[in-house]
Enzyme design. Structure first.
Site, short mmCIF file in Angstrom:
data_model
loop_
_atom_site.label_atom_id
_atom_site.label_comp_id
_atom_site.label_asym_id
_atom_site.label_seq_id
_atom_site.Cartn_x
_atom_site.Cartn_y
_atom_site.Cartn_z
N TYR A 155 -28.91 47.13 -14.06
CA TYR A 155 -28.40 48.30 -13.57
C TYR A 155 -28.18 49.54 -14.90
CZ TYR A 155 -25.23 51.67 -11.36
OH TYR A 155 -24.48 52.77 -11.00
N LYS A 159 -30.77 53.13 -15.01
CA LYS A 159 -29.85 54.44 -15.06
C LYS A 159 -30.14 55.10 -16.41
CE LYS A 159 -27.32 55.79 -12.21
NZ LYS A 159 -27.34 56.56 -10.99
P1 NAD Z 1 -23.25 54.80 -2.12
O1 NAD Z 1 -23.97 53.12 -1.87
O2 NAD Z 1 -21.84 54.47 -1.53
O3 NAD Z 1 -24.42 55.57 -1.51
C1 NAD Z 1 -25.69 55.81 -1.64
C2 NAD Z 1 -26.36 56.95 -1.28
O4 NAD Z 1 -27.45 56.85 -1.56
C3 NAD Z 1 -26.24 56.95 0.30
O5 NAD Z 1 -26.39 57.90 1.01
C4 NAD Z 1 -27.76 56.04 0.48
O6 NAD Z 1 -28.43 56.65 1.96
C5 NAD Z 1 -28.42 57.04 -0.57
N1 NAD Z 1 -29.77 56.42 -1.07
C6 NAD Z 1 -30.14 55.18 -1.55
N2 NAD Z 1 -31.34 55.08 -1.96
C7 NAD Z 1 -32.13 56.16 -1.56
C8 NAD Z 1 -33.29 56.57 -1.31
N3 NAD Z 1 -34.18 55.64 -2.09
N4 NAD Z 1 -33.45 57.69 -0.92
C9 NAD Z 1 -32.70 58.65 -0.39
N5 NAD Z 1 -31.22 58.11 -0.39
C10 NAD Z 1 -30.89 56.88 -0.88
O7 NAD Z 1 -23.44 54.67 -3.61
P2 NAD Z 1 -22.65 55.63 -4.57
O8 NAD Z 1 -21.68 54.50 -5.17
O9 NAD Z 1 -21.99 56.65 -4.10
O10 NAD Z 1 -23.51 55.84 -5.84
C11 NAD Z 1 -24.11 57.26 -5.97
C12 NAD Z 1 -24.50 57.34 -7.31
O11 NAD Z 1 -23.41 57.05 -8.28
C13 NAD Z 1 -25.55 56.15 -7.72
O12 NAD Z 1 -26.75 56.87 -8.30
C14 NAD Z 1 -24.61 55.37 -8.78
O13 NAD Z 1 -25.70 54.89 -9.46
C15 NAD Z 1 -23.81 56.23 -9.30
N6 NAD Z 1 -22.52 55.81 -9.76
C16 NAD Z 1 -21.67 55.05 -9.01
C17 NAD Z 1 -20.58 54.41 -9.45
C18 NAD Z 1 -19.77 53.51 -8.32
O14 NAD Z 1 -18.81 52.74 -9.10
N7 NAD Z 1 -19.99 53.65 -7.25
C19 NAD Z 1 -20.15 54.65 -10.81
C20 NAD Z 1 -21.02 55.30 -11.60
C21 NAD Z 1 -22.43 55.84 -11.28
#
Ligand code: NAD
Length: 250
Positions: A155, A159
């Site tokens: 991961y 990123k």
């Molecule tokens: P989530 O799984 O809750 O939501 C992901 C969203 O991305 C959904 O709307 C899904 O439809 C969309 N998606 C996934 N692949 C896609 C694609 N190929 N094309 C279009 N849409 C796509 O995820 P989240 O936890 O809200 O994460 C959002 C971002 O934040 C990510 O980039 C993740 O790496 C980052 N992030 C998350 C966390 C955490 O703890 N959740 C922490 C730091 C960073």
């Protein structure tokens, strides 16, 4: 008149989780918003309705932003609907954590590099081509890129590259007064793996205990900082990686 009125935004992956909170927050600040998502039509519809309730224009675009064709469709639809694009948030991503490097399969590697690395590259490249002067690009990265932990090899690797790309774009787009920054949240409660895993509580507790502020971040916390980076007040912040992990070790 709110601080983003007259602006138009694209938020990738905004049917749920962090992206949804960002899309809603930008709409509350007055921006028209293109909600992009991959599969969940119902979740996208709910997000769209919540945005419409704020009074701005909004569209939902089902498009896979890990492909060039999907990114092109998203930008064309947003331009057709709003006539301009001022803010692009590269948020769509997949979290696969707790996998020791020796257990990472080639299939997982291909998937995360496609969605978390190639996807943001294509989205930020399209943003560079289409953003109005004075625009904003915000790359939603992760604290894992600066806080290595066992199990995060796949991961965190996937990123990391977009952080570098954002720094290069800050240099290339500065003359057009476009700022480009990466936001690096720590673990966020109410999004991603914390909503997918049934037995997430013990894992959550361990992470929560590592945060001196006493709780995990929420999607709204990430949306607040994104809104700041989207606004005029943040103009002199560009080419930066902004860690928001509550001084945690994660
Ligand atoms: P989530 O799984 O809750 O939501 C992901 C969203 O991305 C959904 O709307 C899904 O439809 C969309 N998606 C996934 N692949 C896609 C694609 N190929 N094309 C279009 N849409 C796509 O995820 P989240 O936890 O809200 O994460 C959002 C971002 O934040 C990510 O980039 C993740 O790496 C980052 N992030 C998350 C966390 C955490 O703890 N959740 C922490 C730091 C960073």
């Amino acid at each position: 008149m709110t601080k983003l009125s007259g602006k138009a935004a694209i938020v990738t992956g905004s049917s749920k989780g962090i992206g949804r909170a960002i899309a809603l927050r930008l709409a509350k600040d007055g921006a028209d918003v293109a909600v992009n998502y991959l599969g969940d039509d119902q979740a996208a519809q709910h997000t769209l309705e919540a945005i419409h309730a704020t009074g701005v224009k909004a569209i939902a675009v089902k498009a896979d932003v890990s492909t060039g064709a999907g990114v092109t469709e998203l930008f064309e639809r947003a331009l057709a609907a709003f006539g301009r694009i001022d803010l692009v948030v590269a948020n769509a991503g997949i979290e696969k954590v707790n996998i020791p490097v020796i257990d990472v399969t080639e299939e997982d590697l291909d998937q995360l590099l496609r969605v978390n690395t190639k996807g943001p590259f294509l989205v930020m490249q399209a943003a560079a081509r289409h953003l109005a002067d004075g625009g904003r690009i915000i790359n939603i990265s992760s604290s894992s890129t600066v806080r290595p932990q066992p199990g995060l090899g796949l991961y965190g690797t996937s990123k990391s590259a977009p952080n570098y790309l954002a720094e290069v774009l800050a240099l290339e787009l500065g003359p057009r007064r476009i700022t480009v920054n990466s936001l690096q949240p720590g673990p966020v409660d109410g999004a991603g793996i914390f909503t997918d895993v049934d037995d997430a509580e013990p894992y959550k507790k361990a992470l929560r205990d590592s945060v001196p502020l006493g709780r995990l971040a929420t999607p709204a916390d990430v949306a607040d900082v994104t809104a700041f980076l989207a606004g005029e007040e943040s103009f002199f912040i560009t080419g930066q990686r902004i860690l928001m992990n509550g001084a945690s070790s994660n």
